[in-house]
Design a protein around this motif. Structure first.
Motif, PDB file in Angstrom:
ATOM      1  N   LEU A  65       0.839  -1.184   0.000  1.00 14.51           N
ATOM      2  CA  LEU A  65       0.000   0.000   0.000  1.00 14.51           C
ATOM      3  C   LEU A  65       0.880   1.242   0.000  1.00 14.51           C
ATOM      4  CD1 LEU A  65      -2.742  -0.930   2.658  1.00 14.51           C
ATOM      5  CD2 LEU A  65      -2.830  -1.209   0.165  1.00 14.51           C
ATOM      6  N   LEU A  66       0.431   2.276  -0.709  1.00 17.03           N
ATOM      7  CA  LEU A  66       1.135   3.551  -0.743  1.00 17.03           C
ATOM      8  C   LEU A  66       0.451   4.538   0.190  1.00 17.03           C
ATOM      9  CD1 LEU A  66       1.738   4.135  -4.568  1.00 17.03           C
ATOM     10  CD2 LEU A  66       3.270   3.129  -2.893  1.00 17.03           C
ATOM     11  N   THR A  67       1.244   5.302   0.917  1.00 15.81           N
ATOM     12  CA  THR A  67       0.693   6.350   1.769  1.00 15.81           C
ATOM     13  C   THR A  67       1.237   7.695   1.326  1.00 15.81           C
ATOM     14  OG1 THR A  67       2.477   6.115   3.379  1.00 15.81           O
ATOM     15  CG2 THR A  67       0.500   4.797   3.738  1.00 15.81           C
ATOM     16  N   GLY A  68       0.484   8.719   1.596  1.00 20.32           N
ATOM     17  CA  GLY A  68       0.905  10.071   1.239  1.00 20.32           C
ATOM     18  C   GLY A  68       0.019  11.083   1.925  1.00 20.32           C
ATOM     19  N   VAL A  69       0.181  12.332   1.568  1.00 10.41           N
ATOM     20  CA  VAL A  69      -0.635  13.412   2.101  1.00 10.41           C
ATOM     21  C   VAL A  69      -1.172  14.216   0.933  1.00 10.41           C
ATOM     22  CG1 VAL A  69      -0.586  15.612   3.344  1.00 10.41           C
ATOM     23  CG2 VAL A  69       0.507  13.600   4.336  1.00 10.41           C
ATOM     24  N   THR A  70      -2.426  14.566   0.995  1.00  8.27           N
ATOM     25  CA  THR A  70      -3.017  15.435  -0.012  1.00  8.27           C
ATOM     26  C   THR A  70      -3.461  16.733   0.657  1.00  8.27           C
ATOM     27  OG1 THR A  70      -4.703  15.600  -1.737  1.00  8.27           O
ATOM     28  CG2 THR A  70      -5.332  14.450   0.270  1.00  8.27           C
ATOM     29  N   PHE A  71      -3.362  17.849  -0.059  1.00 11.43           N
ATOM     30  CA  PHE A  71      -3.683  19.164   0.489  1.00 11.43           C
ATOM     31  C   PHE A  71      -4.825  19.776  -0.310  1.00 11.43           C
ATOM     32  CE2 PHE A  71       0.707  18.270   1.361  1.00 11.43           C
ATOM     33  CZ  PHE A  71       0.851  18.636   2.691  1.00 11.43           C
TER      34      PHE A  71
ATOM     35  N   SER B 296      -4.950  19.200   5.203  1.00 17.04           N
ATOM     36  CA  SER B 296      -4.175  18.063   4.712  1.00 17.04           C
ATOM     37  C   SER B 296      -4.799  16.780   5.224  1.00 17.04           C
ATOM     38  CB  SER B 296      -2.714  18.159   5.161  1.00 17.04           C
ATOM     39  OG  SER B 296      -2.636  18.095   6.568  1.00 17.04           O
ATOM     40  N   SER B 297      -4.762  15.758   4.396  1.00 18.97           N
ATOM     41  CA  SER B 297      -5.337  14.465   4.761  1.00 18.97           C
ATOM     42  C   SER B 297      -4.401  13.356   4.330  1.00 18.97           C
ATOM     43  CB  SER B 297      -6.699  14.265   4.083  1.00 18.97           C
ATOM     44  OG  SER B 297      -7.599  15.295   4.393  1.00 18.97           O
ATOM     45  N   TYR B 298      -4.375  12.295   5.116  1.00 21.97           N
ATOM     46  CA  TYR B 298      -3.647  11.109   4.700  1.00 21.97           C
ATOM     47  C   TYR B 298      -4.399  10.441   3.561  1.00 21.97           C
ATOM     48  CZ  TYR B 298      -1.084  11.511   9.086  1.00 21.97           C
ATOM     49  OH  TYR B 298      -0.312  11.960  10.111  1.00 21.97           O
ATOM     50  N   VAL B 299      -3.671   9.925   2.589  1.00 21.65           N
ATOM     51  CA  VAL B 299      -4.293   9.265   1.452  1.00 21.65           C
ATOM     52  C   VAL B 299      -3.579   7.940   1.202  1.00 21.65           C
ATOM     53  CG1 VAL B 299      -2.831  10.474  -0.224  1.00 21.65           C
ATOM     54  CG2 VAL B 299      -5.029   9.552  -0.955  1.00 21.65           C
ATOM     55  N   ILE B 300      -4.373   6.912   0.882  1.00 20.89           N
ATOM     56  CA  ILE B 300      -3.844   5.574   0.612  1.00 20.89           C
ATOM     57  C   ILE B 300      -4.026   5.272  -0.869  1.00 20.89           C
ATOM     58  CG2 ILE B 300      -3.926   3.128   1.240  1.00 20.89           C
ATOM     59  CD1 ILE B 300      -3.174   4.986   3.548  1.00 20.89           C
ATOM     60  N   ASN B 301      -2.961   4.802  -1.483  1.00 20.07           N
ATOM     61  CA  ASN B 301      -2.979   4.453  -2.920  1.00 20.07           C
ATOM     62  C   ASN B 301      -3.479   5.603  -3.788  1.00 20.07           C
ATOM     63  OD1 ASN B 301      -2.019   1.986  -2.168  1.00 20.07           O
ATOM     64  ND2 ASN B 301      -3.769   0.803  -2.886  1.00 20.07           N
ATOM     65  N   LYS B 302      -3.154   6.817  -3.379  1.00 20.79           N
ATOM     66  CA  LYS B 302      -3.424   8.037  -4.154  1.00 20.79           C
ATOM     67  C   LYS B 302      -4.908   8.370  -4.314  1.00 20.79           C
ATOM     68  CE  LYS B 302       0.773   7.542  -6.970  1.00 20.79           C
ATOM     69  NZ  LYS B 302       1.327   7.522  -8.340  1.00 20.79           N
ATOM     70  N   GLU B 303      -5.813   7.608  -3.649  1.00 18.04           N
ATOM     71  CA  GLU B 303      -7.236   7.894  -3.869  1.00 18.04           C
ATOM     72  C   GLU B 303      -8.091   7.780  -2.619  1.00 18.04           C
ATOM     73  OE1 GLU B 303      -9.068   5.218  -6.568  1.00 18.04           O
ATOM     74  OE2 GLU B 303      -8.566   3.415  -5.415  1.00 18.04           O
TER      75      GLU B 303
END
Length: 604
Positions: free
Chosen positions: A138-144, A149-156
């Motif tokens: 799984l990919l994790t990231g942050v979206t703004f 800002s929110s944590y996002v999994i698999n870009k969606e």
């Protein structure tokens, strides 16, 4: 999870966007923790909140996975809420969970579960270290968005509630159902019109088949996951390849692209790396191994750019190519895809001498005190080394770290360090405040055989050190000759009376010693500068010692690690100046060096 950003941390939010400079766990406050009691497990928590999780509870029940997620253990469950499940069912043209088979639903659950407890504090910008029970990362990231800002999994899939702590793990609530990748690497590349040229090259070289295995059926388990970094058609056209035919005409020299000796085969193999390396993995490692034996792709993070093969080799800057981060981190069923913005291939090189001054490390060169006369800098600060080019066997609260220092002017004839600087390492076999071993990361070495010379300053502490290369790897080599820092050049059998004369070079070399600093009888390549070590005195000439550690067979063109292990000694430290890697058939005595940076002496 959502985090409001005020003006105080707005600047920090900009840093978060910069890859590898932002750290997702900068979110200090973990709100939304809505269950902390140990008497509720994952399934129990979902059942207690049917207004949000009745559909995923039904998925667990129908798939037969409710039992183990109710049992004792350590799990992380990414749980879609009812809205997310309904949207997913609609996408599948289904109206109820019961319309999917238990096996289909079991795969859904497996893809949402990690067999470990992973809070958001452990998220990174890239794949999670733990793999799902389904067998994909799984990919994790942050979206703004709009100051939030929110944590996002698999870009969606956004995490709407995080770190729900239950008796057997952690739950993160999602607004989307996660769907695993179904296409293999080969199919992912072939189905993208951006990559028609590379697709044809992949097929003709035979790599299509090896990149098309379903993971469960792959015969070579080391290739269970692979990483492909490829160029788009537009990037290849910009490099002069209008189509596949022109690429083949340029690269395929044997007429058989499937031959491992063919340059087209090597080109494709050079773009494939074993393992699943996402962008975070790429920049956290100095290089990517490729399927071409002995060849790697170097990696570097420059600001926000990820660069491949952007190197300095023998003092020459070699510009690299940039990874297109917008079209990268594409997960396939058996690996991950990235795109480079420009054409790249193996750089042909031959072994050449590398004269490694230990002060030539990027972090040191960035300091204002670098090579300023009379400066001394502790490289161990606040329990951490300030340079990535040095490693110690242990760092404790009382560890005496390495020190970088420079000599003053005028130069001391008995301590004429190359380029004015040296490293002091406190080492010991018994004092736990000192390192037993140190490791130094070399500049790039082209694969081949080299004689390794350790250049040091005579020290009455009589340290005895053993040299090894790439310890702990498949390329580990322990070199045969021990280095005794209590030995001067006279240990080679040369007497003081003629030790400073050129005629002594042969005897020293025969016995594994050499002088590496220019003498007063030599003129540098600038035609003016003389060496500082005297040739007509018993003082000075013998204290700066080059000692042969042995011959190393470098199998991979890359930067490597040299380890020096203390076998004896507990005095004032080891003073190391340079390490020379000279191809076995090259001149071992020259070039020589001077305290003035950049001044060298070639053979007269």
């Amino acid at each position: 999870m959502k985090m409001k950003l005020n003006s105080h941390n707005a600047a920090f939010s900009v840093l978060l966007v910069v890859f590898m400079l932002f750290v997702i766990n900068a979110c200090k406050r973990e709100s939304f923790t809505i269950a902390t009691t140990d008497d509720v497990n994952i399934t129990g928590f979902l059942e207690k909140n049917p207004e949000k999780f009745s559909l995923f509870s039904e998925i667990l029940d129908r798939s037969g996975t409710k039992g183990y997620l109710a049992a004792y253990g350590k799990y992380t469950m990414f749980t879609p809420d009812n809205n997310a499940v309904n949207a997913w069912l609609k996408n599948l043209n289904k109206t109820a969970v019961s319309q999917l088979t238990p096996e289909e639903l079991k795969d859904v659950v497996r893809y949402h579960v990690l067999q470990d407890t992973v809070s958001t504090a452990k998220f990174t910008d890239g794949k999670l270290a733990q793999i799902t029970l389904y067998g994909q990362y799984l990919l994790t990231g942050v979206t703004f968005k709009e100051g939030t800002s929110s944590y996002v999994i698999n870009k969606e899939a956004l995490i709407t509630q995080s770190n729900v702590r239950v008796g057997n793990g952690i739950i993160h609530v999602l607004d989307h159902v996660l769907v695993p990748a179904s296409k293999t690497l080969a199919v992912s590349i072939e189905s993208n019109s951006r990559y028609s040229i590379f697709t044809q090259a992949m097929k003709e070289t035979g790599f299509y088949d090896s990149l098309n295995y379903v993971r469960a059926n792959i015969p070579d388990t080391t290739r269970r996951f692979q990483t492909v970094v490829l160029e788009s058609d537009s990037a290849l056209r910009a490099a002069g390849f209008a189509d596949y035919a022109s690429l083949k005409a340029k690269l395929s020299k044997t007429g058989n692209p499937k031959s491992h000796a063919d340059s087209l085969w090597m080109y494709v193999a050079y773009h494939i790396s074993p393992g699943a390396s996402y962008t975070a993995d790429i920049v956290s490692s100095p290089s990517l191994t490729t399927l071409v034996p002995g060849e790697i792709v170097t990696t570097k993070l420059s600001g926000t750019k990820i660069l491949l093969n952007d190197d300095e080799f023998n003092g020459v800057i070699e510009p690299g190519v940039e990874v297109n981060r917008t079209i990268s981190n594409v997960t396939a069923s058996n690996g991950v895809l990235h795109e480079s913005k420009s054409f790249y291939k193996i750089k042909p090189r031959v072994p050449t001498g590398v004269f490694f001054d230990l002060g030539d490390q990027p972090e040191l060169k960035a300091l204002a005190a670098w090579r300023v006369p009379g400066q001394s800098i502790s490289l161990l600060q606040n329990g951490k080394l300030i340079t990535s080019g040095i490693r110690l066997d242990q760092i404790r609260s009382n560890t005496i770290g390495p020190v970088y220092s420079t000599s003053t002017l005028p130069f001391d004839n008995t301590r004429a360090y190359a380029n004015r600087d040296l490293m002091n390492f406190n080492m010991s076999t018994s004092n736990n405040a000192r390192a037993v071993w140190i490791e130094l990361r070399t500049p790039m070495l082209v694969k081949g055989k080299y004689r390794v010379w350790i250049c040091y300053t005579y020290n009455v502490g009589n340290y005895l050190l053993q040299t090894a290369v790439d310890v702990g790897t498949s390329q580990e080599q322990v070199l045969p000759n021990l280095m005794d820092t209590g030995q001067q050049l006279t240990a080679s059998g040369v007497a003081d009376a003629n030790g400073g004369l050129p005629s002594a070079d042969g005897l020293m070399l025969t016995n594994g010693f050499k002088r590496y600093m220019g003498t007063t009888a030599e003129t540098a390549t600038d035609g003016v500068t003389k060496g500082v070590l005297p040739t007509n005195s018993s003082n000075g000439w013998k204290a700066m010692v080059g000692k042969l550690a042995g011959v190393v067979d470098i199998k991979t063109t890359d930067r490597h690690w040299v380890r020096l292990t203390c076998l004896r000694g507990n005095g004032n430290g080891v003073n190391l100046d340079m390490i020379h890697f000279i191809p076995v058939d090259d001149d071992q005595n020259y070039p020589r060096f001077h305290p003035t940076p950049g001044v060298i002496f070639k053979r007269p």
